[in-house]
Design a protein around this motif. Structure first.
Motif, PDB file in Angstrom:
ATOM      1  N   LYS A 152       0.804  -1.222   0.000  1.00  0.00           N
ATOM      2  CA  LYS A 152       0.000   0.000   0.000  1.00  0.00           C
ATOM      3  C   LYS A 152       0.842   1.279   0.000  1.00  0.00           C
ATOM      4  CE  LYS A 152      -3.845  -1.923   2.699  1.00  0.00           C
ATOM      5  NZ  LYS A 152      -4.887  -2.250   1.741  1.00  0.00           N
ATOM      6  N   LEU A 177      -6.377   7.021  10.357  1.00  0.00           N
ATOM      7  CA  LEU A 177      -6.470   5.572  10.234  1.00  0.00           C
ATOM      8  C   LEU A 177      -5.051   5.025  10.094  1.00  0.00           C
ATOM      9  CD1 LEU A 177      -8.722   3.372   9.952  1.00  0.00           C
ATOM     10  CD2 LEU A 177      -8.415   3.555   7.481  1.00  0.00           C
ATOM     11  N   LYS A 200      -2.864   1.899   9.020  1.00  0.00           N
ATOM     12  CA  LYS A 200      -3.078   0.740   8.134  1.00  0.00           C
ATOM     13  C   LYS A 200      -1.781  -0.022   7.957  1.00  0.00           C
ATOM     14  CE  LYS A 200      -6.489   2.172   4.697  1.00  0.00           C
ATOM     15  NZ  LYS A 200      -6.662   2.471   3.272  1.00  0.00           N
ATOM     16  N   GLY A 219      -4.675  -6.286   3.967  1.00  0.00           N
ATOM     17  CA  GLY A 219      -5.699  -6.905   3.144  1.00  0.00           C
ATOM     18  C   GLY A 219      -6.787  -7.375   4.084  1.00  0.00           C
ATOM     19  N   GLY A 220      -8.020  -7.346   3.598  1.00  0.00           N
ATOM     20  CA  GLY A 220      -9.134  -7.848   4.395  1.00  0.00           C
ATOM     21  C   GLY A 220      -9.350  -7.063   5.691  1.00  0.00           C
ATOM     22  N   GLY A 221      -8.920  -5.812   5.695  1.00  0.00           N
ATOM     23  CA  GLY A 221      -9.163  -4.973   6.865  1.00  0.00           C
ATOM     24  C   GLY A 221      -8.278  -5.286   8.067  1.00  0.00           C
ATOM     25  N   GLU A 259      -3.127   7.581   7.652  1.00  0.00           N
ATOM     26  CA  GLU A 259      -3.824   8.489   6.746  1.00  0.00           C
ATOM     27  C   GLU A 259      -5.052   9.101   7.402  1.00  0.00           C
ATOM     28  OE1 GLU A 259      -4.280   5.746   3.436  1.00  0.00           O
ATOM     29  OE2 GLU A 259      -6.366   5.420   3.953  1.00  0.00           O
ATOM     30  N   LYS A 260      -5.519  10.128   6.764  1.00  0.00           N
ATOM     31  CA  LYS A 260      -6.719  10.820   7.225  1.00  0.00           C
ATOM     32  C   LYS A 260      -7.870   9.818   7.230  1.00  0.00           C
ATOM     33  CE  LYS A 260      -9.264  14.473   8.079  1.00  0.00           C
ATOM     34  NZ  LYS A 260      -9.121  14.851   9.515  1.00  0.00           N
ATOM     35  N   TYR A 261      -8.638   9.801   8.317  1.00  0.00           N
ATOM     36  CA  TYR A 261      -9.832   8.963   8.326  1.00  0.00           C
ATOM     37  C   TYR A 261     -10.934   9.727   7.611  1.00  0.00           C
ATOM     38  CZ  TYR A 261     -13.622   5.948   9.524  1.00  0.00           C
ATOM     39  OH  TYR A 261     -14.682   5.091   9.419  1.00  0.00           O
ATOM     40  N   VAL A 262     -11.447   9.129   6.589  1.00  0.00           N
ATOM     41  CA  VAL A 262     -12.468   9.799   5.783  1.00  0.00           C
ATOM     42  C   VAL A 262     -13.837   9.586   6.425  1.00  0.00           C
ATOM     43  CG1 VAL A 262     -13.541   9.909   3.507  1.00  0.00           C
ATOM     44  CG2 VAL A 262     -11.083   9.465   3.713  1.00  0.00           C
ATOM     45  N   HIS A 279     -17.101   3.633  -0.977  1.00  0.00           N
ATOM     46  CA  HIS A 279     -16.106   2.886  -1.747  1.00  0.00           C
ATOM     47  C   HIS A 279     -16.584   2.846  -3.193  1.00  0.00           C
ATOM     48  CE1 HIS A 279     -13.436  -0.831  -2.354  1.00  0.00           C
ATOM     49  NE2 HIS A 279     -14.122  -0.705  -3.469  1.00  0.00           N
ATOM     50  N   GLN A 281     -20.871  -2.559   2.797  1.00  0.00           N
ATOM     51  CA  GLN A 281     -19.836  -3.457   3.318  1.00  0.00           C
ATOM     52  C   GLN A 281     -20.131  -3.807   4.757  1.00  0.00           C
ATOM     53  OE1 GLN A 281     -16.017  -1.503   3.132  1.00  0.00           O
ATOM     54  NE2 GLN A 281     -15.985  -1.498   0.902  1.00  0.00           N
ATOM     55  N   HIS A 297     -15.515  -4.320   6.240  1.00  0.00           N
ATOM     56  CA  HIS A 297     -14.677  -4.155   5.057  1.00  0.00           C
ATOM     57  C   HIS A 297     -14.873  -5.251   4.011  1.00  0.00           C
ATOM     58  CE1 HIS A 297     -12.998  -1.027   7.414  1.00  0.00           C
ATOM     59  NE2 HIS A 297     -12.441  -1.848   8.278  1.00  0.00           N
ATOM     60  N   ILE A 316     -11.517   5.823  -2.252  1.00  0.00           N
ATOM     61  CA  ILE A 316     -12.382   6.143  -1.128  1.00  0.00           C
ATOM     62  C   ILE A 316     -12.894   7.560  -1.375  1.00  0.00           C
ATOM     63  CG2 ILE A 316     -10.465   6.935   0.337  1.00  0.00           C
ATOM     64  CD1 ILE A 316     -12.114   5.591   2.670  1.00  0.00           C
ATOM     65  N   GLU A 342      -6.302   1.516  -3.336  1.00  0.00           N
ATOM     66  CA  GLU A 342      -5.406   0.460  -3.819  1.00  0.00           C
ATOM     67  C   GLU A 342      -5.857  -0.010  -5.189  1.00  0.00           C
ATOM     68  OE1 GLU A 342      -5.403  -3.078  -1.432  1.00  0.00           O
ATOM     69  OE2 GLU A 342      -7.573  -3.274  -1.445  1.00  0.00           O
TER      70      GLU A 342
HETATM   71  P1  ADP Z   1      -7.786  -3.835   2.933  1.00  0.00           P
HETATM   72  O1  ADP Z   1      -6.755  -3.991   1.865  1.00  0.00           O
HETATM   73  O2  ADP Z   1      -7.323  -4.334   4.275  1.00  0.00           O
HETATM   74  O3  ADP Z   1      -9.138  -4.354   2.544  1.00  0.00           O
HETATM   75  P2  ADP Z   1      -8.385  -1.100   2.158  1.00  0.00           P
HETATM   76  O4  ADP Z   1      -7.318  -0.084   2.138  1.00  0.00           O
HETATM   77  O5  ADP Z   1      -8.820  -1.678   0.855  1.00  0.00           O
HETATM   78  O6  ADP Z   1      -7.935  -2.275   3.153  1.00  0.00           O
HETATM   79  O7  ADP Z   1      -9.644  -0.538   2.934  1.00  0.00           O
HETATM   80  C1  ADP Z   1     -10.738  -1.362   3.242  1.00  0.00           C
HETATM   81  C2  ADP Z   1     -11.927  -0.521   3.633  1.00  0.00           C
HETATM   82  O8  ADP Z   1     -11.618   0.281   4.786  1.00  0.00           O
HETATM   83  C3  ADP Z   1     -12.402   0.480   2.594  1.00  0.00           C
HETATM   84  O9  ADP Z   1     -13.276  -0.117   1.652  1.00  0.00           O
HETATM   85  C4  ADP Z   1     -13.074   1.519   3.449  1.00  0.00           C
HETATM   86  O10 ADP Z   1     -14.373   1.063   3.818  1.00  0.00           O
HETATM   87  C5  ADP Z   1     -12.238   1.544   4.714  1.00  0.00           C
HETATM   88  N1  ADP Z   1     -11.197   2.600   4.652  1.00  0.00           N
HETATM   89  C6  ADP Z   1      -9.988   2.497   4.071  1.00  0.00           C
HETATM   90  N2  ADP Z   1      -9.300   3.645   4.175  1.00  0.00           N
HETATM   91  C7  ADP Z   1     -10.072   4.509   4.856  1.00  0.00           C
HETATM   92  C8  ADP Z   1      -9.921   5.874   5.291  1.00  0.00           C
HETATM   93  N3  ADP Z   1      -8.814   6.584   5.058  1.00  0.00           N
HETATM   94  N4  ADP Z   1     -10.948   6.437   5.964  1.00  0.00           N
HETATM   95  C9  ADP Z   1     -12.080   5.745   6.235  1.00  0.00           C
HETATM   96  N5  ADP Z   1     -12.276   4.470   5.860  1.00  0.00           N
HETATM   97  C10 ADP Z   1     -11.297   3.846   5.181  1.00  0.00           C
END
Ligand code: ADP
Length: 653
Positions: A116, A156, A158, A163-165, A200-203, A208, A232, A235, A277, A293
């Motif tokens: 990522k 957030l 990460k 992957g998979g939250g 990163e900034k939490y949106v 999605h 979802q 996630h 996002i 991603e």
């Molecule tokens: P993973 O690869 O673990 O699935 P992702 O980066 O694809 O992680 O994010 C999975 C989900 O998490 C997104 O679909 C969204 O719902 C939530 N998410 C990811 N990034 C953010 C963010 N910056 N702010 C708020 N929600 C987020």
């Protein structure tokens, strides 16, 4: 074009790829594990190669054996489907080293998007908007905490290998940052063996929205519009749609331009998806979407794109991989109508969506598309097949397309209500409830919608008296009569011609027991009496929409299903007569390890076998001392209530 390809996958996606390959006149080779010897994808192909035991690490992830199978059968190319080896660049290298074609992007493209943080740096330099945040190398807590402050809370954390939250933590308060960081690192280390993170900034109110892209080996790249996957749960996508509700021309142009730019930045070839996002707190605004991603493969939800564009994405994959140019230019790709996909799983919404297993004793999809719609059922199973503990418990994807969003959503709800599955608990009722949710219908979806409404969406419906009476009738052994419609006695074996006998049945639902008496009346009718209620008249027509399966009866009614468990009176009578005590499977599962033999004297508490169920292993231990008369065999699939162990006699009591 290839003349023969190997499909390195199983289930619905293998079936999906096989269908297009066959339509194009390409011969197909399937691979299968021990658990899949009789699977649908194997039955459909020209040739199938056994690849190993059921666990994926010994079969579907064995790249070496898969490549051997391709060479042995003369396949020229390998389609990886999704999951398994589809995004493993080392596998791509091995496939190419063996002189075969990988139907997908280059190993370099997969590597560029694999982590990522690196992917985000790359996208940033290509001019694609990324979520404001820190994607650097330094992992020092002081640096990360000060970056979090600069970005502004909430943030957030990460896992860069995520992957998979997994390895994800939302932090609202700087005081909680250190603890959240160590939690995310621990989880990331355990899941990916890599504890590096980004911040990163939490949106807020996130949606999605992803863009389907396609590239070829001649430097061309196009998009096929967007999909919205905001519905979802933890996630995981639940219902996907295309196009995104509320999409404007301006926003679409900004997003699809960015996606094509992203694909071109890595000279992408094949099918790919750029996930964004979107901050939807004030509608869709072109300055409020960011790259999350890229998935360098065909997505589970690709059919909604096919429905609105009329493009067969698997056909395009095969054409591009065999060296052809993209079949259409950007201008030739058009969008019509609206499509939804619902993912039907063997899982229990009432138990927090615990994955389930079982034999699909009854599996009936709507025979026709709901009015004014078209429908596709993507599945890798047939009635009678099992959902095993080894693989993803997906049963099917139900895909519908109609002229506009509200017609498509109506069609989705109708088709879900018309889907009948018995033999495993499923999420069909939950999906139907979501398809009828007011906010979802209004297009007001964000990634938190399902969690906020989970209680209402998963509330168990109680059977009314009519449903209970139908269940009792089915459980009593009454069967639709054949050829003798007017003879009620013919319909109910064992019933006397002269003295109507009441047959007793006991049903369990949601912890409650219903005792009913069923009597055959004249004119093919029955009377069902229970719990002090006046007898209810039933006809053979009431047997329609009921399914009896071992230990259970399922009634389909009012757009949902009610499954009662029915203790087998004969089994308990046999036990009582023999004076033996038996141990039964508490849930459907797979007998994994048997540690005792017929004739063994065992002690109370001694482990006798391991039952794998609901993705977990359960040790079945002797409830008392005794000698074993019968014990289940290893590898047996059992339903709940199946006798696992029978004792000869009770010793010491
Ligand atoms: P993973 O690869 O673990 O699935 P992702 O980066 O694809 O992680 O994010 C999975 C989900 O998490 C997104 O679909 C969204 O719902 C939530 N998410 C990811 N990034 C953010 C963010 N910056 N702010 C708020 N929600 C987020």
């Amino acid at each position: 074009m290839f003349s023969k390809i190997l499909i390195a996958n199983r289930g619905e996606i293998a079936v999906r790829v096989i269908r297009t390959a066959r339509r194009m006149g390409i011969r197909t080779v399937a691979i299968y594990s021990d658990a899949d010897a009789n699977a649908l994808h194997v039955a459909m192909v020209d040739e199938a190669m056994h690849i190993g035991p059921a666990p994926v690490g010994e079969s579907y992830l064995r790249g070496d054996r898969i490549i051997e199978a391709a060479k042995a059968t003369g396949a020229e190319a390998i389609h990886p489907g999704y999951g398994f080896l589809s995004e493993n660049p080392d596998f791509v290298d091995q496939v190419e080293a063996a002189g075969l074609v990988f139907i997908g992007p280059s190993a370099a493209s997969i590597r560029a998007m694999g982590l990522k943080d690196a992917a985000k740096r790359l996208m940033e330099s290509a001019g694609v908007p990324v979520v404001p945040g820190y994607h650097g190398e330094t992992q020092d807590i002081v640096v990360l905490a000060s970056k979090a402050r600069e970005i502004g809370y909430p943030v957030l954390i990460k896992a860069r290998a995520g992957g998979g939250g997994k390895g994800m933590r939302r932090v609202d308060d700087p005081d909680n940052f250190p603890e959240a960081l160590s939690g995310a690192r621990r989880e990331a280390k355990a899941a990916f063996g890599d504890d590096r993170v980004l911040v990163e900034k939490y949106v807020e109110k996130p949606r999605h929205i992803e863009v389907q892209v396609f590239g070829d080996n001649f430097g061309n790249a196009v998009h096929l519009f967007e999909r919205d996957c905001s519905a979802q749960r933890r996630h995981q996508k639940v219902i996907e749609e295309a196009p995104a509700p509320g999409m404007t021309a301006e926003m679409r142009k900004a997003m699809t331009d960015a996606a094509v730019k992203a694909a071109k930045a890595i000279s992408y070839s094949g099918a790919g998806t750029i996930e964004f996002i979107v901050d939807a707190s004030e509608g869709l605004r072109p300055d409020r979407f960011w790259f999350m991603e890229m998935n360098t493969r065909l997505q589970v939800e690709h059919p909604v794109t096919e429905m609105i564009t009329g493009v067969d994405l698997v056909e395009w994959q095969l054409r591009v991989a065999s060296g052809e140019k993209l079949p259409k230019s950007q201008e030739q790709i058009t969008l019509a109508g609206h499509a939804f996909e619902a993912r039907i799983y063997a899982e229990d919404p009432e138990r927090d969506f615990l994955p389930a297993i079982g034999t699909l004793h009854h599996l009936r999809f709507p025979p026709d598309a709901p009015i004014n719609s078209t429908m596709r059922i993507e599945t890798g199973v047939r009635q009678g097949d099992a959902i095993s503990p080894y693989y993803d418990p997906m049963i099917a994807k139900l895909v519908v397309h109609a002229g506009d969003r509200s017609a498509a959503l109506d069609a989705l709800a109708t088709a879900l209500k018309d889907t009948q599955i018995a033999g495993s608990v499923t999420n069909v009722g939950f999906l139907a409830a979501l398809a009828q949710d007011k906010d979802f219908a209004a297009g007001d979806v964000d990634t938190g919608l399902i969690e906020r409404k989970q209680a209402a969406l998963t509330a168990k419906r109680q059977p009314d008296n009519g449903v209970i009476a139908r269940a009792a009738l089915a459980a009593s052994g009454a069967r639709p009569s054949e050829g003798l419609p007017d003879d009620p006695w013919a319909a109910l074996p064992g019933y006397s011609h002269f003295h109507p006998i009441e047959r007793q049945v006991s049903l369990h639902f949601g912890g409650k027991e219903f005792k009913a008496g069923v009597t055959a009346l004249a004119n093919g009718r029955f009377a069902v009496r229970f719990d002090g209620m006046p007898p209810m008249a039933q006809s053979q027509a009431d047997l329609a929409g009921t399914v009896c399966w071992p230990g259970h009866v399922t009634v389909f009614a009012k757009g949902t299903s009610f499954t009662f468990s029915v203790p087998d009176p004969f089994a308990s009578a046999a036990d009582a007569e023999a004076g033996a005590v038996s141990m039964r499977a508490p849930m459907p599962g797979l007998v994994k390890l048997v540690r005792a033999d017929k004739g063994d004297a065992v002690k109370k508490g001694q482990p006798l076998l391991i039952l794998e169920a609901m993705k977990m292993e359960h040790t079945i231990a002797a409830q008392h001392d005794g000698v074993i008369a019968e014990i289940a065999i290893e590898g047996a699939q059992v339903t709940d209530g199946t006798v696992l162990v029978r004792f000869v006699e009770e010793a010491g009591t």
